[in-house]
Motif scaffolding. Structure first.
Motif, PDB file in Angstrom:
ATOM      1  N   VAL A 189       0.527  -1.092  -0.346  1.00  0.00           N
ATOM      2  CA  VAL A 189       0.099   0.044   0.016  1.00  0.00           C
ATOM      3  C   VAL A 189       0.731   1.129  -0.005  1.00  0.00           C
ATOM      4  O   VAL A 189       1.970   0.977   0.681  1.00  0.00           O
ATOM      5  N   ILE A 190       0.819   1.861  -0.493  1.00  0.00           N
ATOM      6  CA  ILE A 190       1.752   3.018  -0.696  1.00  0.00           C
ATOM      7  C   ILE A 190       1.251   4.465  -1.120  1.00  0.00           C
ATOM      8  O   ILE A 190      -0.309   4.943  -1.937  1.00  0.00           O
ATOM      9  N   SER A 191       1.483   5.114  -0.379  1.00  0.00           N
ATOM     10  CA  SER A 191       0.416   6.693  -0.592  1.00  0.00           C
ATOM     11  C   SER A 191       1.597   7.688  -1.285  1.00  0.00           C
ATOM     12  O   SER A 191       3.294   7.664  -0.550  1.00  0.00           O
ATOM     13  N   PHE A 192       1.294   7.998  -2.219  1.00  0.00           N
ATOM     14  CA  PHE A 192       2.490   9.383  -2.186  1.00  0.00           C
ATOM     15  C   PHE A 192       1.938  10.765  -2.605  1.00  0.00           C
ATOM     16  O   PHE A 192       0.622  11.127  -2.446  1.00  0.00           O
ATOM     17  N   ASP A 193       2.823  11.741  -2.126  1.00  0.00           N
ATOM     18  CA  ASP A 193       2.395  12.791  -2.703  1.00  0.00           C
ATOM     19  C   ASP A 193       3.630  14.475  -3.071  1.00  0.00           C
ATOM     20  O   ASP A 193       5.275  14.244  -2.936  1.00  0.00           O
ATOM     21  N   ILE A 194       3.346  14.135  -4.358  1.00  0.00           N
ATOM     22  CA  ILE A 194       3.984  15.125  -5.044  1.00  0.00           C
ATOM     23  C   ILE A 194       4.398  16.831  -4.624  1.00  0.00           C
ATOM     24  O   ILE A 194       3.575  17.605  -4.668  1.00  0.00           O
ATOM     25  N   ASN A 195       5.592  16.874  -4.837  1.00  0.00           N
ATOM     26  CA  ASN A 195       5.650  18.378  -4.708  1.00  0.00           C
ATOM     27  C   ASN A 195       6.347  18.355  -5.533  1.00  0.00           C
ATOM     28  O   ASN A 195       6.744  18.596  -6.875  1.00  0.00           O
ATOM     29  N   VAL A 199       8.652  13.912  -4.854  1.00  0.00           N
ATOM     30  CA  VAL A 199       7.832  12.836  -4.472  1.00  0.00           C
ATOM     31  C   VAL A 199       7.695  12.265  -2.944  1.00  0.00           C
ATOM     32  O   VAL A 199       9.048  11.343  -3.206  1.00  0.00           O
ATOM     33  N   ALA A 200       7.641  12.107  -2.248  1.00  0.00           N
ATOM     34  CA  ALA A 200       6.846  12.449  -0.546  1.00  0.00           C
ATOM     35  C   ALA A 200       6.325  10.318  -0.851  1.00  0.00           C
ATOM     36  O   ALA A 200       5.649  10.532  -1.332  1.00  0.00           O
ATOM     37  N   TRP A 375      10.155  25.686   6.878  1.00  0.00           N
ATOM     38  CA  TRP A 375       8.890  25.395   6.903  1.00  0.00           C
ATOM     39  C   TRP A 375       8.800  23.423   6.471  1.00  0.00           C
ATOM     40  O   TRP A 375       7.441  23.144   6.243  1.00  0.00           O
ATOM     41  N   HIS A 376       9.695  23.110   6.131  1.00  0.00           N
ATOM     42  CA  HIS A 376       9.577  21.687   5.806  1.00  0.00           C
ATOM     43  C   HIS A 376       9.296  20.908   7.062  1.00  0.00           C
ATOM     44  O   HIS A 376       9.003  19.490   7.490  1.00  0.00           O
ATOM     45  N   THR A 377       9.690  21.524   7.867  1.00  0.00           N
ATOM     46  CA  THR A 377       9.145  20.869   9.865  1.00  0.00           C
ATOM     47  C   THR A 377       8.696  21.562  10.887  1.00  0.00           C
ATOM     48  O   THR A 377       8.272  22.625  10.531  1.00  0.00           O
ATOM     49  N   LEU A 378       7.020  20.999  11.124  1.00  0.00           N
ATOM     50  CA  LEU A 378       6.259  21.274  12.059  1.00  0.00           C
ATOM     51  C   LEU A 378       6.615  20.388  13.734  1.00  0.00           C
ATOM     52  O   LEU A 378       7.169  19.491  13.401  1.00  0.00           O
ATOM     53  N   GLN A 379       5.951  21.312  14.451  1.00  0.00           N
ATOM     54  CA  GLN A 379       5.852  21.129  16.027  1.00  0.00           C
ATOM     55  C   GLN A 379       4.464  20.298  16.121  1.00  0.00           C
ATOM     56  O   GLN A 379       3.414  20.795  16.198  1.00  0.00           O
ATOM     57  N   CYS A 380       4.508  18.697  16.915  1.00  0.00           N
ATOM     58  CA  CYS A 380       3.311  18.676  17.436  1.00  0.00           C
ATOM     59  C   CYS A 380       3.907  19.238  19.282  1.00  0.00           C
ATOM     60  O   CYS A 380       4.813  19.138  19.432  1.00  0.00           O
ATOM     61  N   PRO A 381       2.991  19.658  18.849  1.00  0.00           N
ATOM     62  CA  PRO A 381       2.292  20.224  21.241  1.00  0.00           C
ATOM     63  C   PRO A 381       3.108  19.271  22.055  1.00  0.00           C
ATOM     64  O   PRO A 381       2.870  19.715  22.873  1.00  0.00           O
ATOM     65  N   LEU A 382       2.510  17.635  21.425  1.00  0.00           N
ATOM     66  CA  LEU A 382       2.600  16.974  22.100  1.00  0.00           C
ATOM     67  C   LEU A 382       4.949  16.597  22.298  1.00  0.00           C
ATOM     68  O   LEU A 382       5.284  15.749  23.112  1.00  0.00           O
ATOM     69  N   GLY A 383       5.672  17.191  21.361  1.00  0.00           N
ATOM     70  CA  GLY A 383       6.539  17.376  22.349  1.00  0.00           C
ATOM     71  C   GLY A 383       7.655  16.660  21.423  1.00  0.00           C
ATOM     72  O   GLY A 383       8.257  16.151  21.167  1.00  0.00           O
ATOM     73  N   HIS A 384       7.264  16.836  19.891  1.00  0.00           N
ATOM     74  CA  HIS A 384       8.170  15.809  18.603  1.00  0.00           C
ATOM     75  C   HIS A 384       7.820  16.752  17.380  1.00  0.00           C
ATOM     76  O   HIS A 384       7.534  17.861  17.144  1.00  0.00           O
ATOM     77  N   LEU A 385       9.498  16.551  16.517  1.00  0.00           N
ATOM     78  CA  LEU A 385       9.142  17.508  15.235  1.00  0.00           C
ATOM     79  C   LEU A 385       8.282  16.180  14.574  1.00  0.00           C
ATOM     80  O   LEU A 385       8.752  15.170  14.081  1.00  0.00           O
ATOM     81  N   VAL A 386       8.032  16.925  12.879  1.00  0.00           N
ATOM     82  CA  VAL A 386       7.410  15.776  12.792  1.00  0.00           C
ATOM     83  C   VAL A 386       7.851  16.333  10.637  1.00  0.00           C
ATOM     84  O   VAL A 386       7.264  17.661  10.507  1.00  0.00           O
ATOM     85  N   ASP A 387       8.028  15.408  10.009  1.00  0.00           N
ATOM     86  CA  ASP A 387       8.276  16.481   8.666  1.00  0.00           C
ATOM     87  C   ASP A 387       7.261  16.428   7.832  1.00  0.00           C
ATOM     88  O   ASP A 387       6.469  15.500   8.023  1.00  0.00           O
ATOM     89  N   ARG A 388       6.532  17.629   6.845  1.00  0.00           N
ATOM     90  CA  ARG A 388       5.684  17.570   6.639  1.00  0.00           C
ATOM     91  C   ARG A 388       5.241  16.855   5.358  1.00  0.00           C
ATOM     92  O   ARG A 388       3.893  16.713   5.633  1.00  0.00           O
ATOM     93  N   ASP A 389       6.232  16.248   4.237  1.00  0.00           N
ATOM     94  CA  ASP A 389       6.237  15.613   3.670  1.00  0.00           C
ATOM     95  C   ASP A 389       5.505  14.130   4.775  1.00  0.00           C
ATOM     96  O   ASP A 389       4.444  12.988   4.003  1.00  0.00           O
ATOM     97  N   TYR A 390       6.600  13.300   5.193  1.00  0.00           N
ATOM     98  CA  TYR A 390       6.060  12.579   6.556  1.00  0.00           C
ATOM     99  C   TYR A 390       4.911  12.256   6.768  1.00  0.00           C
ATOM    100  O   TYR A 390       3.639  11.181   6.937  1.00  0.00           O
ATOM    101  N   ALA A 391       4.451  12.926   7.593  1.00  0.00           N
ATOM    102  CA  ALA A 391       2.450  13.878   7.814  1.00  0.00           C
ATOM    103  C   ALA A 391       2.040  13.175   6.414  1.00  0.00           C
ATOM    104  O   ALA A 391       0.993  12.798   6.737  1.00  0.00           O
TER     105      ALA A 391
END
Ligand SMILES: [Zn+2]
Length: 483
Positions: A189-195, A199-200, A375-391
């Protein structure tokens, strides 16, 4: 039904070349005359034109096969029709279409179709050329054989019309294969996102029989997150520079006495230069590469619902003209189309999810992410970073599961949404057992991430300048804020 054309060069002796050239010139002559008549008299019905011209050309060129005459008239009707339509829309200024070259259509009556398809390894064919039937040998290549094997396996059919055309003094036969879409058991099962430049991808492999949910080995149930570099944005920027240089170089040649310049970009010289750059070819090459990577094995491919014109919605907030241009040059739709096409051919299925907030929600905690200065990195209020593409790709995968529609309506914000509308989109493309599997994988994955959520954040950006606003190309920030 999918169609694939394969061009094969013909072995051509001097004598055969002469013969083909004379057929071509007679055929082209007929097309031109009929087109001119059709446009002048606004007659575009192939039958009507055949009634008017068939016997004339039969007596004029008695050695030309009757079916070649019929095809030439048919082709003329098509050319005239599309010309008249474009003229109505104001897209052409000429009085008559200019038919410079032509591909000759050989229907099953004028080439050895029946014999050809009965053969296991066809290496030659016969063409009816000016009263003689000629054996022509083919310079077959791998691509042809790949499709031919499919014909032998009953997975494809060869169309009965063969197209013969000349390009830079070589002759080619164009075979058209009609391919039956494959039925495959999805292996991932593959999900992809075009930037703009990447492509993530998130890939979940279905390693065990999905029916035996209880036996799943949990340690293998980890989605793989990675990106393929496409550099469409960078490519567009580089080509733009080159194009501008060409314009500057050509300008002096197109100066008007008044001191102004003719619009250089509409000149033949400019177009010639641009064609030589082969920007489109390089782009298409990269598009194919991504499509191949995503469809290597039969899979369920999950992607965002793109609007009709994703570029336009993405640039509505973008001011700088250079950036606007780059976004326009990112072939979102083309990439999606190529993937869909390949997916069908190889037994994969495409499933579209809503693009709503895919890159704004933590895929572990389902809370709204906050911006950081990158821009590429987002902060979760529960204390960790998330890459926008991976999210984004992980949330897309979540959206295929029933949980996404019920779980606190996806995040803990008081947001009125018509979820029924989205539920309807939950379509039967993905079998229920696989949905359960995806669900279990994601749950296991996010449970493990609760201890070490760093997996979802990529390392520091490679580029110290960060190209922070480059990312604006990805999503219309307005749409995300709106929710
Ligand atoms: Zn989180």
């Amino acid at each position: 039904m999918l169609r694939r054309s394969v061009a094969v060069e013909l072995e051509v002796t001097r004598e055969l070349n002469k013969l083909l050239c004379s057929v071509e010139s007679v055929y082209l002559g007929i097309v031109r005359e009929v087109v001119e008549y059709a446009v002048a008299n606004n007659v575009t019905s192939a039958n009507q034109l055949q009634g008017l011209f068939y016997s004339k050309y039969r007596s004029e060129y008695p050695s030309l096969h009757a079916h070649l005459v019929i095809q030439a008239i048919k082709q003329a009707a098509e050319i005239a029709k599309s010309f008249i339509e474009r003229k109505k829309e104001g897209l052409v200024s000429k009085t008559y279409p200019e038919v410079r070259s032509i591909s000759i259509r050989f229907t099953e009556f004028t080439w050895s179709y029946d014999q050809f398809i009965k053969s296991i390894a066809p290496v030659r064919l016969e063409l009816s050329l000016l009263g003689v039937r000629r054996v022509v040998w083919l310079r077959l290549h791998k691509r042809f054989w790949l499709y031919w094997w499919r014909v032998l396996r009953g997975e494809a059919e060869l169309a009965s019309t063969l197209i013969i055309k000349r390009r830079t003094n070589k002759w080619y036969a164009v075979f058209v294969f009609e391919i039956k879409p494959k039925e495959g058991t999805p292996q991932s099962v593959i999900s992809f996102d075009i930037n703009e430049n990447t492509v993530a991808i998130s890939r979940i492999d279905i390693k065990t029989t999905v029916d035996k949910i209880a036996d799943w080995n949990r340690q293998y149930m980890v989605p793989e997150l990675y990106t393929i570099k496409t550099d469409f944005g960078r490519l567009a920027r580089r080509y733009e520079k080159t194009r501008n240089a060409i314009i500057e170089r050509l300008k002096p040649h197109f100066a008007l006495p008044s001191g102004n310049y003719v619009n250089v970009t509409s000149t033949r010289e400019y177009r010639k230069f641009v064609r030589k750059l082969r920007e489109e070819d390089r782009k298409v090459g990269r598009v194919r590469h991504v499509a191949n990577e995503l469809t290597r094995t039969p899979a369920i491919i999950v992607t965002e619902e793109l609007g009709n014109n994703p570029q336009e919605s993405m640039i509505s907030d973008v001011g700088r003209s250079e950036l606007r241009h780059r976004i326009k040059q990112t072939p979102f739709k083309k990439l999606e189309k190529a993937i869909e096409d390949k997916a069908l051919e190889r037994g994969s299925k495409l499933f579209r999810v809503s693009s709503y907030r895919n890159s704004r929600i933590c895929p572990i905690h389902f809370v709204r992410l906050e911006r950081t200065d990158d821009w590429h990195t987002l902060q979760c209020p529960l204390g960790h970073l998330v890459d926008r593409d991976y999210a984004s790709v992980t949330n897309m995968a979540w959206k295929t599961t029933p949980e996404s529609w019920t779980k606190g309506v996806w995040w803990n914000m008081k947001q009125e949404m018509n979820w029924r509308e989205y539920e309807d989109k939950h379509n039967p493309v993905i079998p229920q057992n696989i949905v359960q599997y995806i669900h279990a994988v994601l749950k296991t994955f996010t449970a493990s991430l609760k201890k070490s959520p760093a997996v979802l954040a990529r390392g520091k950006p490679m580029n110290p300048a960060r190209e922070a606003d480059e990312g604006w190309a990805r999503k219309p920030p307005k749409r995300e804020e709106a929710g």
